[in-house]
Design an enzyme around this catalytic site. Structure first.
Site, PDB file in Angstrom:
ATOM      1  N   HIS A   1      -2.967  80.664 -14.600  1.00  0.00           N
ATOM      2  CA  HIS A   1      -3.299  81.925 -14.105  1.00  0.00           C
ATOM      3  C   HIS A   1      -3.543  82.959 -12.729  1.00  0.00           C
ATOM      4  CE1 HIS A   1      -7.368  83.124 -11.959  1.00  0.00           C
ATOM      5  NE2 HIS A   1      -7.593  83.476 -11.374  1.00  0.00           N
TER       6      HIS A   1
ATOM      7  N   CYS B   1     -13.551  83.640 -11.518  1.00  0.00           N
ATOM      8  CA  CYS B   1     -12.332  83.478 -12.276  1.00  0.00           C
ATOM      9  C   CYS B   1     -12.463  82.136 -13.295  1.00  0.00           C
ATOM     10  CB  CYS B   1     -11.164  83.925 -11.884  1.00  0.00           C
ATOM     11  SG  CYS B   1     -11.083  85.725 -11.183  1.00  0.00           S
TER      12      CYS B   1
ATOM     13  N   HIS C   1      -5.968  90.974 -15.672  1.00  0.00           N
ATOM     14  CA  HIS C   1      -7.142  90.410 -15.711  1.00  0.00           C
ATOM     15  C   HIS C   1      -8.648  90.296 -15.829  1.00  0.00           C
ATOM     16  CE1 HIS C   1      -8.446  87.176 -12.762  1.00  0.00           C
ATOM     17  NE2 HIS C   1      -8.458  87.403 -11.533  1.00  0.00           N
TER      18      HIS C   1
END
Length: 359
Positions: free
Chosen positions: A251, A117, A288
């Site tokens: 995040h 990610c 996400h």
């Protein structure tokens, strides 16, 4: 200082940065019941997806074309511009991926980032380093990941997806993220090159940082060491004090372990100011986007600076004492921010920080 002169995005809110911004301001999460594949045996049933079964390589080609067109690149300029790509590894690089740069008229595919990610943020940081080293006058960066049965099953089997389809970053009662489609492309070039071409910068990349905490393959360091080191490096590179940051796009994946870790990392990097800087995780709205998260959230930061409006941290139920942050709650917050910090983190402890500056 590197500047972004072209930027294109795809999210569940639609195609284009303005569609993304309208969705964020509307405040309604983009998630819907999953219909792209069978989720009958899954605990989670929701994701933030675009309609149908899009092909990621095709979507990236469209986004690269849009970003290059917005930047005003000529055919000759494109031919001298390399591509850095962030996308999910599916084994050996297939021909479509390998041929993406050529199909878009670019110099070649220089590197593929696959560090989970943090991949998109890492690709942007590496592109900036190439500019500073003088290896290229500009670089195109593209990133994308679409929700697929394999990744959905992996996250669901690990029990980390929100079963009710509602992500609640930094909130008590959070149960995990909702996955989302995400892709984007940008043109990053030196400010001098942009001036020479007469290009209009959208936003500047004042600083960037990459770090790893080497703590655990899937768990973040409890004190957020990777986030702290990446954010500190970005501030140092930009020559800015923590008080210069007007917004942090966190995040935060709405998981029990990661959100307190990131809050601790912000406290380590920003000191007392960490309690006063406005923070939100827009993953609660657009989902996400995994490998593409850093690209989508960079676009969010650029839009926030452009509109002097900070997007909301949606899904919040109650304050978590382990996450003592100034969250943007209930509605977008007007703020004439000049600098925004976008944070990304991935499995293995890899972390990136991108510090944007309004132009």
């Amino acid at each position: 200082m590197p500047v972004i002169t072209g930027l294109a995005t795809l999210t569940a809110y639609g195609r284009g940065a303005e569609q993304l911004w309208a969705g964020l301001l509307g405040g309604a999460p983009a998630r819907t019941p999953v219909t792209r594949f069978d989720v009958g045996a899954r605990r989670a049933r929701y994701a933030a997806t675009v309609p149908g079964h899009p092909d990621l390589t095709d979507e990236l080609a469209v986004l690269i074309e849009q970003a290059c067109a917005q930047a005003g690149l000529t055919v000759d300029q494109r031919a001298r511009t390399p591509l850095l790509l962030a996308r999910h590894p599916t084994g050996p690089v297939d021909r479509a991926t390998a041929g993406l740069a050529a199909a878009c008229g670019l110099l070649g595919l220089q590197r593929i980032h696959t560090n989970a990610c943090a991949a998109a943020g890492s690709a942007v940081a590496d592109a900036a380093a190439l500019l500073v080293l003088g290896e290229h006058p500009r670089v195109v960066v593209a990133a994308g990941q679409l929700v697929d049965a394999g990744s959905f099953a992996s996250f669901d089997s690990a029990g980390v997806l929100a079963p009710d389809g509602i992500a609640r970053p930094f909130s008590l009662g959070r149960q995990g993220p909702v996955l989302g489609d995400g892709a984007g492309a940008l043109v990053l070039e030196s400010a001098g090159e942009a001036r020479r071409r007469g290009a209009v910068p959208l936003v500047a990349l004042a600083g960037w940082g990459q770090a790893g905490d080497a703590h655990h393959v899937a768990r973040p360091h409890p004190q957020g060491l990777g986030i702290a080191r990446a954010a500190t490096a970005a501030l140092r590179r930009a020559g800015l004090a923590p008080e210069a940051i007007g917004y942090v796009n966190a995040h935060a994946t709405a998981t029990p372990r990661f959100d307190p870790s990131e809050a601790a990392g912000l406290r380590a990097a920003l000191g007392p100011y960490a309690h006063r800087v406005p923070v939100s995780s827009t993953k609660a709205l657009h989902g996400h986007c995994l490998i593409a998260a850093g690209m989508v959230e960079l676009a969010v930061c650029a839009l926030a600076l452009r509109h002097s409006l900070l997007p909301v941290n949606a899904g919040h139920l109650a304050a978590d004492p382990d996450c003592p942050l100034d969250l943007v709650l209930d509605r977008p917050r007007p703020a004439p921010a000049r600098h925004a910090l976008s944070l990304s983190a991935g499995f293995g402890g890899t972390c990136t920080a991108l510090l944007l500056e309004a132009v």
